[in-house]
Design a protein around this motif. Sequence first.
Motif, PDB file in Angstrom:
ATOM      1  N   VAL A 174       0.831  -1.204   0.000  1.00  0.00           N
ATOM      2  CA  VAL A 174       0.000   0.000   0.000  1.00  0.00           C
ATOM      3  C   VAL A 174       0.872   1.263   0.000  1.00  0.00           C
ATOM      4  CG1 VAL A 174      -0.236   0.228   2.508  1.00  0.00           C
ATOM      5  CG2 VAL A 174      -2.127   0.948   1.036  1.00  0.00           C
ATOM      6  N   LEU A 175       2.131   1.122   0.420  1.00  0.00           N
ATOM      7  CA  LEU A 175       3.036   2.280   0.424  1.00  0.00           C
ATOM      8  C   LEU A 175       3.576   2.592  -0.964  1.00  0.00           C
ATOM      9  CD1 LEU A 175       5.057   1.727   3.739  1.00  0.00           C
ATOM     10  CD2 LEU A 175       3.184   3.323   3.313  1.00  0.00           C
ATOM     11  N   ASP A 176       3.419   1.643  -1.893  1.00  0.00           N
ATOM     12  CA  ASP A 176       3.856   1.878  -3.267  1.00  0.00           C
ATOM     13  C   ASP A 176       2.730   2.596  -4.013  1.00  0.00           C
ATOM     14  OD1 ASP A 176       4.667   1.850  -5.876  1.00  0.00           O
ATOM     15  OD2 ASP A 176       5.114  -0.303  -5.952  1.00  0.00           O
ATOM     16  N   ARG A 177       2.754   3.897  -3.953  1.00  0.00           N
ATOM     17  CA  ARG A 177       1.630   4.687  -4.471  1.00  0.00           C
ATOM     18  C   ARG A 177       1.551   4.680  -5.987  1.00  0.00           C
ATOM     19  NH1 ARG A 177      -0.914   6.316  -0.630  1.00  0.00           N
ATOM     20  NH2 ARG A 177      -0.048   6.901   1.386  1.00  0.00           N
ATOM     21  N   GLU A 178       2.638   4.249  -6.620  1.00  0.00           N
ATOM     22  CA  GLU A 178       2.649   4.222  -8.077  1.00  0.00           C
ATOM     23  C   GLU A 178       1.994   2.960  -8.622  1.00  0.00           C
ATOM     24  OE1 GLU A 178       3.745   6.899  -9.769  1.00  0.00           O
ATOM     25  OE2 GLU A 178       3.837   7.641  -7.697  1.00  0.00           O
ATOM     26  N   SER A 179       1.978   1.919  -7.817  1.00  0.00           N
ATOM     27  CA  SER A 179       1.546   0.628  -8.353  1.00  0.00           C
ATOM     28  C   SER A 179       0.034   0.478  -8.329  1.00  0.00           C
ATOM     29  CB  SER A 179       2.174  -0.501  -7.531  1.00  0.00           C
ATOM     30  OG  SER A 179       1.574  -0.555  -6.258  1.00  0.00           O
ATOM     31  N   ASP A 180      -0.478  -0.343  -9.257  1.00  0.00           N
ATOM     32  CA  ASP A 180      -1.914  -0.607  -9.299  1.00  0.00           C
ATOM     33  C   ASP A 180      -2.386  -1.297  -8.023  1.00  0.00           C
ATOM     34  OD1 ASP A 180      -0.407  -2.815  -9.952  1.00  0.00           O
ATOM     35  OD2 ASP A 180      -1.543  -3.360 -11.752  1.00  0.00           O
ATOM     36  N   ALA A 181      -1.606  -2.295  -7.558  1.00  0.00           N
ATOM     37  CA  ALA A 181      -2.024  -3.003  -6.344  1.00  0.00           C
ATOM     38  C   ALA A 181      -2.020  -2.057  -5.138  1.00  0.00           C
ATOM     39  CB  ALA A 181      -1.112  -4.202  -6.083  1.00  0.00           C
ATOM     40  N   GLY A 182      -1.013  -1.202  -5.062  1.00  0.00           N
ATOM     41  CA  GLY A 182      -0.941  -0.230  -3.969  1.00  0.00           C
ATOM     42  C   GLY A 182      -2.148   0.694  -3.963  1.00  0.00           C
ATOM     43  N   LYS A 183      -2.512   1.164  -5.142  1.00  0.00           N
ATOM     44  CA  LYS A 183      -3.676   2.059  -5.249  1.00  0.00           C
ATOM     45  C   LYS A 183      -4.957   1.316  -4.891  1.00  0.00           C
ATOM     46  CE  LYS A 183      -1.673   4.824  -8.988  1.00  0.00           C
ATOM     47  NZ  LYS A 183      -1.608   4.823 -10.468  1.00  0.00           N
ATOM     48  N   ALA A 184      -5.048   0.076  -5.390  1.00  0.00           N
ATOM     49  CA  ALA A 184      -6.268  -0.700  -5.119  1.00  0.00           C
ATOM     50  C   ALA A 184      -6.411  -0.973  -3.620  1.00  0.00           C
ATOM     51  CB  ALA A 184      -6.247  -2.012  -5.906  1.00  0.00           C
ATOM     52  N   TYR A 185      -5.293  -1.248  -2.939  1.00  0.00           N
ATOM     53  CA  TYR A 185      -5.362  -1.448  -1.483  1.00  0.00           C
ATOM     54  C   TYR A 185      -5.732  -0.149  -0.777  1.00  0.00           C
ATOM     55  CZ  TYR A 185      -3.908  -6.310  -0.944  1.00  0.00           C
ATOM     56  OH  TYR A 185      -3.876  -7.683  -0.939  1.00  0.00           O
ATOM     57  N   SER A 186      -5.186   0.952  -1.265  1.00  0.00           N
ATOM     58  CA  SER A 186      -5.495   2.241  -0.665  1.00  0.00           C
ATOM     59  C   SER A 186      -7.001   2.548  -0.778  1.00  0.00           C
ATOM     60  CB  SER A 186      -4.648   3.296  -1.365  1.00  0.00           C
ATOM     61  OG  SER A 186      -4.775   4.504  -0.707  1.00  0.00           O
ATOM     62  N   ASP A 187      -7.567   2.280  -1.943  1.00  0.00           N
ATOM     63  CA  ASP A 187      -9.016   2.446  -2.135  1.00  0.00           C
ATOM     64  C   ASP A 187      -9.793   1.555  -1.175  1.00  0.00           C
ATOM     65  OD1 ASP A 187      -8.377   4.062  -4.243  1.00  0.00           O
ATOM     66  OD2 ASP A 187      -9.126   2.716  -5.820  1.00  0.00           O
ATOM     67  N   THR A 188      -9.292   0.335  -0.991  1.00  0.00           N
ATOM     68  CA  THR A 188      -9.975  -0.627  -0.128  1.00  0.00           C
ATOM     69  C   THR A 188     -10.034  -0.111   1.312  1.00  0.00           C
ATOM     70  OG1 THR A 188      -9.211  -2.442  -1.538  1.00  0.00           O
ATOM     71  CG2 THR A 188      -9.917  -3.024   0.692  1.00  0.00           C
TER      72      THR A 188
END
Lengths: 269, 89
Positions: free
Chosen positions: A227-241
């Motif tokens: 989630v700390l990788d703000r550039e990545s799709d998975a990071g963004k998806a976790y952040s949304d979650t």
Amino acid sequence: MARIIVITSGKGGVGKTTTSAALAMGLAQRGHRTVVIDFDVGLRNLDLIMGCERRVVYDFVNVINQEANLNQALIRDKRCDNLYVLPASQTRDKDALTKEGVGRVLEELAHGYDFIVCDSPAGIEHGATMAMYYADDAIVVTNPEVSSVRDSDRMLGILSSKSRRAESNEEPIREFLLLTRYDPARVEKGEMLSVDDVQEILSLTLIGVIPESKSVLTASNSGVPVVLDRESDAGKAYSDTVARYLGDEVPHRFLQVEKKGFLKRFFRG
Amino acid sequence: MGLLDYFRSSRPKGSASVAKERLQILVAHDRTQRGRPSYLPKLQQEILEVIRKYVEVDMNAVSVKYEQEDSHEVLELNIVLPDTVQGRI
Ligand SMILES: Nc1ncnc2c1ncn2[C@@H]1O[C@H](COP(=O)(O)OP(=O)(O)OP(=O)(O)O)[C@@H](O)[C@H]1O
Ligand SMILES: [Mg+2]
């Protein structure tokens, strides 16, 4: 009083620990005092995903057995002041977790934290039932795959019959579906169950869809919750979650194949 | 419709739809098992043992069916005795 969240699945290797680390970090970053507990006694690896493995002195089982107190065992995250990790023991087996012991530790933590995230081991036996017993909320991590969806459904049965809330006839555990390792390209080709397929079968509130992503391995290699990788799709998806868990309305992303260049668009019409 | 879609639609349907059908059946079956009392397997085993004291039957001779209806539960026991024994009893 803290809210207790279990990250569960039944099936192994679907992304529970990845999710526990991401959710805990996300909650803490938004200012909530959060502790994440590794219930996978004997196979501890949450500390690896969190990058604090070299700071483990005492563990969850030590606290349950009163060989150490909570303050000695809790590891404060170096990146976020609101986040603490309670690691699992590597030498004991899951029977070291007792209902009374786990209850006592959670009770003590509940006074000092807003959220307690419980990273469940795989399976539907003792370790997994201990992780979910005291939960208020459950995030059921599921891969778009027959055995994973089936196990998730079995886990739902257990949540609604063998938890503290079920046994004491309280309001049931709030259950959420988190679909992980989702590959929109394969879904489009009809090779993978779609979000709608899985939801139709499980009929749960969808809290997020995490795409299959190389960034997850990169993050785990370096001990940084993705989630700390703000550039990545998975990071963004976790952040949304995390935002959705906290009640925000955020549209789901990464459900469609990313639009490619001109040529592909041309052929697709 | 794009050119690629044209070729695509002529292919057999993907394995995802097979997965979904299988899951629907699996999950429906799992759910009917779920409400069953946990003593049923043991009950079945013990009944089988009692019967085996008197006649030789195989593992499948006893079947237990459990159904929940609105106000009551139905437990249906089905015991199949081998043909040859019937005359003796
Ligand atoms: N979205 C994703 N994209 C790519 N790989 C992923 C993703 N999520 C998880 N993985 C990978 O899947 C593997 C299992 O993940 P993880 O350890 O989080 O699962 P788990 O459910 O905790 O497993 P276990 O049941 O063994 O505890 C790891 O190698 C992880 O890097
Ligand atoms: Mg794990």
